[in-house]
Design a protein around this motif. Structure first.
Motif, PDB file in Angstrom:
ATOM      1  N   ARG A   1      32.114  42.933  51.850  1.00 15.15           N
ATOM      2  CA  ARG A   1      32.053  41.480  51.964  1.00 15.15           C
ATOM      3  C   ARG A   1      33.088  40.849  51.038  1.00 15.15           C
ATOM      4  N   GLN A   2      33.356  39.587  51.270  1.00 17.82           N
ATOM      5  CA  GLN A   2      34.281  38.826  50.432  1.00 17.82           C
ATOM      6  C   GLN A   2      33.652  38.571  49.067  1.00 17.82           C
ATOM      7  N   ALA A   3      34.360  38.902  48.004  1.00 25.44           N
ATOM      8  CA  ALA A   3      33.857  38.679  46.652  1.00 25.44           C
ATOM      9  C   ALA A   3      33.849  37.192  46.316  1.00 25.44           C
ATOM     10  N   HIS A   4      32.893  36.801  45.486  1.00 28.89           N
ATOM     11  CA  HIS A   4      32.834  35.427  44.997  1.00 28.89           C
ATOM     12  C   HIS A   4      33.725  35.304  43.771  1.00 28.89           C
ATOM     13  N   GLY A   5      34.714  34.456  43.847  1.00 24.81           N
ATOM     14  CA  GLY A   5      35.627  34.240  42.733  1.00 24.81           C
ATOM     15  C   GLY A   5      36.330  32.914  42.895  1.00 24.81           C
ATOM     16  N   ASN A   6      37.137  32.532  41.926  1.00 29.13           N
ATOM     17  CA  ASN A   6      37.916  31.305  42.046  1.00 29.13           C
ATOM     18  C   ASN A   6      39.174  31.406  41.201  1.00 29.13           C
ATOM     19  N   TRP A   7      40.009  30.402  41.357  1.00 29.27           N
ATOM     20  CA  TRP A   7      41.257  30.351  40.608  1.00 29.27           C
ATOM     21  C   TRP A   7      41.125  29.371  39.456  1.00 29.27           C
ATOM     22  N   LYS A   8      41.481  29.817  38.257  1.00 32.93           N
ATOM     23  CA  LYS A   8      41.608  28.925  37.117  1.00 32.93           C
ATOM     24  C   LYS A   8      43.077  28.508  37.074  1.00 32.93           C
ATOM     25  N   GLU A   9      43.317  27.261  37.446  1.00 36.01           N
ATOM     26  CA  GLU A   9      44.686  26.821  37.692  1.00 36.01           C
ATOM     27  C   GLU A   9      45.129  25.761  36.692  1.00 36.01           C
ATOM     28  N   GLU A  10      46.430  25.669  36.552  1.00 39.86           N
ATOM     29  CA  GLU A  10      47.028  24.588  35.783  1.00 39.86           C
ATOM     30  C   GLU A  10      48.421  24.323  36.334  1.00 39.86           C
ATOM     31  N   PHE A  11      48.918  23.118  36.069  1.00 35.84           N
ATOM     32  CA  PHE A  11      50.261  22.762  36.493  1.00 35.84           C
ATOM     33  C   PHE A  11      51.191  22.751  35.277  1.00 35.84           C
ATOM     34  N   GLU A  12      52.195  23.600  35.330  1.00 28.58           N
ATOM     35  CA  GLU A  12      53.177  23.673  34.259  1.00 28.58           C
ATOM     36  C   GLU A  12      54.213  22.578  34.473  1.00 28.58           C
ATOM     37  N   LYS A  13      54.287  21.672  33.519  1.00 26.50           N
ATOM     38  CA  LYS A  13      55.210  20.540  33.634  1.00 26.50           C
ATOM     39  C   LYS A  13      56.600  20.945  33.148  1.00 26.50           C
TER      40      LYS A  13
ATOM     41  N   GLN B   1      45.251  31.952  37.334  1.00 23.66           N
ATOM     42  CA  GLN B   1      44.738  33.318  37.269  1.00 23.66           C
ATOM     43  C   GLN B   1      43.453  33.406  38.072  1.00 23.66           C
ATOM     44  N   PHE B   2      43.351  34.436  38.915  1.00 21.12           N
ATOM     45  CA  PHE B   2      42.136  34.613  39.706  1.00 21.12           C
ATOM     46  C   PHE B   2      41.042  35.211  38.835  1.00 21.12           C
ATOM     47  N   VAL B   3      39.844  34.645  38.949  1.00 18.52           N
ATOM     48  CA  VAL B   3      38.700  35.126  38.186  1.00 18.52           C
ATOM     49  C   VAL B   3      37.644  35.636  39.158  1.00 18.52           C
ATOM     50  N   ASN B   4      37.324  36.921  39.059  1.00 20.38           N
ATOM     51  CA  ASN B   4      36.304  37.521  39.913  1.00 20.38           C
ATOM     52  C   ASN B   4      34.940  37.305  39.263  1.00 20.38           C
ATOM     53  N   LEU B   5      34.100  36.499  39.907  1.00 19.40           N
ATOM     54  CA  LEU B   5      32.778  36.180  39.367  1.00 19.40           C
ATOM     55  C   LEU B   5      31.689  37.067  39.952  1.00 19.40           C
ATOM     56  N   ASP B   6      32.090  38.027  40.766  1.00 16.00           N
ATOM     57  CA  ASP B   6      31.143  38.830  41.543  1.00 16.00           C
ATOM     58  C   ASP B   6      31.086  40.247  40.998  1.00 16.00           C
ATOM     59  N   LYS B   7      29.932  40.670  40.551  1.00 16.22           N
ATOM     60  CA  LYS B   7      29.775  42.011  39.984  1.00 16.22           C
ATOM     61  C   LYS B   7      29.265  43.031  41.001  1.00 16.22           C
ATOM     62  N   GLY B   8      29.124  42.616  42.256  1.00 17.47           N
ATOM     63  CA  GLY B   8      28.624  43.512  43.286  1.00 17.47           C
ATOM     64  C   GLY B   8      29.591  44.642  43.582  1.00 17.47           C
TER      65      GLY B   8
ATOM     66  N   ASP C   1      35.133  43.186  48.447  1.00 21.37           N
ATOM     67  CA  ASP C   1      36.525  43.596  48.622  1.00 21.37           C
ATOM     68  C   ASP C   1      37.207  43.825  47.265  1.00 21.37           C
ATOM     69  N   MET C   2      36.888  43.004  46.275  1.00 19.02           N
ATOM     70  CA  MET C   2      37.510  43.181  44.969  1.00 19.02           C
ATOM     71  C   MET C   2      37.105  44.514  44.335  1.00 19.02           C
ATOM     72  N   TRP C   3      35.835  44.877  44.450  1.00 18.37           N
ATOM     73  CA  TRP C   3      35.387  46.158  43.902  1.00 18.37           C
ATOM     74  C   TRP C   3      36.089  47.306  44.621  1.00 18.37           C
ATOM     75  N   ALA C   4      36.157  47.223  45.932  1.00 17.94           N
ATOM     76  CA  ALA C   4      36.801  48.288  46.712  1.00 17.94           C
ATOM     77  C   ALA C   4      38.245  48.479  46.270  1.00 17.94           C
ATOM     78  N   LEU C   5      38.985  47.387  46.146  1.00 15.97           N
ATOM     79  CA  LEU C   5      40.398  47.471  45.796  1.00 15.97           C
ATOM     80  C   LEU C   5      40.588  47.974  44.369  1.00 15.97           C
ATOM     81  N   GLU C   6      39.729  47.527  43.465  1.00 13.11           N
ATOM     82  CA  GLU C   6      39.829  47.976  42.073  1.00 13.11           C
ATOM     83  C   GLU C   6      39.462  49.446  41.922  1.00 13.11           C
ATOM     84  N   ASN C   7      38.769  49.995  42.907  1.00 13.81           N
ATOM     85  CA  ASN C   7      38.341  51.392  42.834  1.00 13.81           C
ATOM     86  C   ASN C   7      39.069  52.286  43.836  1.00 13.81           C
TER      87      ASN C   7
END
Length: 256
Positions: A186-198, A213-220, A224-230
């Motif tokens: 399944r699709q992992a729950h995560g989000n992007w912590k973003e900022e605009f560089e001036k 930077q993408f932050v993976n909030l899903d420990k399942g 997909d994030m677990w699969a790719l990391e492993n």
């Protein structure tokens, strides 16, 4: 004699990108290939379509091969619409998009031009797959992708996909012998912590560059994030019906 499947190939990195050239070569082993892809990079375009300007779509030869190719001035979704309605005048047996230079796992699927082409094909009733390699470099090595791209594509051609479902496939940036196989997830729950560089232009004008930077909030361990990391290829069935069906009952209790 069995007819070869008609395969539509699209992407978002542009028709000359190494990823789509690899995808074309694999698809030529499976069926008759027609390529309709953007004439310039369209990454991060999501499901944008061209409505306020003209579209151009012209035959092109990028390299030798039996495939027919067309370069389109529009977005990935435009490419699929153009292919179905103007170039092919019929639905292909399958649409494959990619191979994207970079991840489209987790929340990235929302922003992805690669996946928007697959989703647009799905809307048209065409079985569709988006392929991505977790390497953003233009000169990324796609050799390890070929086996998995071919296997998944052939399975979709044999098994089909249910209405409203397309596949999102991400491949880890590993050597072929290091990849452990394919994991349906399944699709992992995560989000992007973003900022605009001036920044300031040479003309003294302020401008901004999106970073984050993408932050993976899903420990399942079924994501997909677990699969790719492993070390696995992740395969996620994606639906484009965005209705939150589980919340309809709750909304019906509101004082509306």
């Amino acid at each position: 004699m069995n007819r070869k499947p008609l395969i539509l190939v699209c992407n978002d990195d542009g028709i000359t990108a190494p990823g789509i050239r690899t995808l074309i070569s694999v698809m030529n082993e499976i069926g008759d290939v027609v390529v309709v892809a953007p004439d310039n990079p369209q990454s991060g375009m999501g499901h944008a379509i061209t409505v306020n300007t003209t579209l151009r779509c012209n035959p092109i030869t990028v390299d030798e091969g039996p495939q027919l190719e067309y370069s389109c001035s529009g977005t990935p979704a435009d490419c699929v619409k153009m292919a179905v309605n103007e170039i092919l005048n019929k639905r292909p047996d399958i649409c494959v998009s990619g191979i994207n230079h970079g991840s489209n796992a987790s929340l990235n699927v929302i922003y992805s031009g690669t996946m928007s082409a697959a989703v647009e094909a799905g809307i048209e009733g065409i079985p569709a797959i988006g392929f991505s390699l977790l390497d953003y470099n233009w000169d990324a090595n796609f050799d390890a992708c070929k086996e998995y791209v071919k296997t998944i594509t052939e399975n979709v051609l044999q098994q089909g996909l249910p209405e409203g479902v397309v596949l999102n496939v991400n491949i880890p940036d590993l050597k072929k012998e290091e990849i452990k196989g394919i994991k349906v997830c399944r699709q992992a729950h995560g989000n992007w912590k973003e900022e605009f560089e001036k920044r300031v232009s040479p003309q003294g004008e302020d401008y901004y560059w999106l970073t984050g930077q993408f932050v993976n909030l899903d420990k399942g361990e079924d994501t997909d994030m677990w699969a790719l990391e492993n070390g696995y290829v992740s395969l996620v069935p994606v639906q484009f019906d965005m209705t939150a069906h589980h919340y309809i009952k709750n909304l019906n209790t509101w004082n509306l």
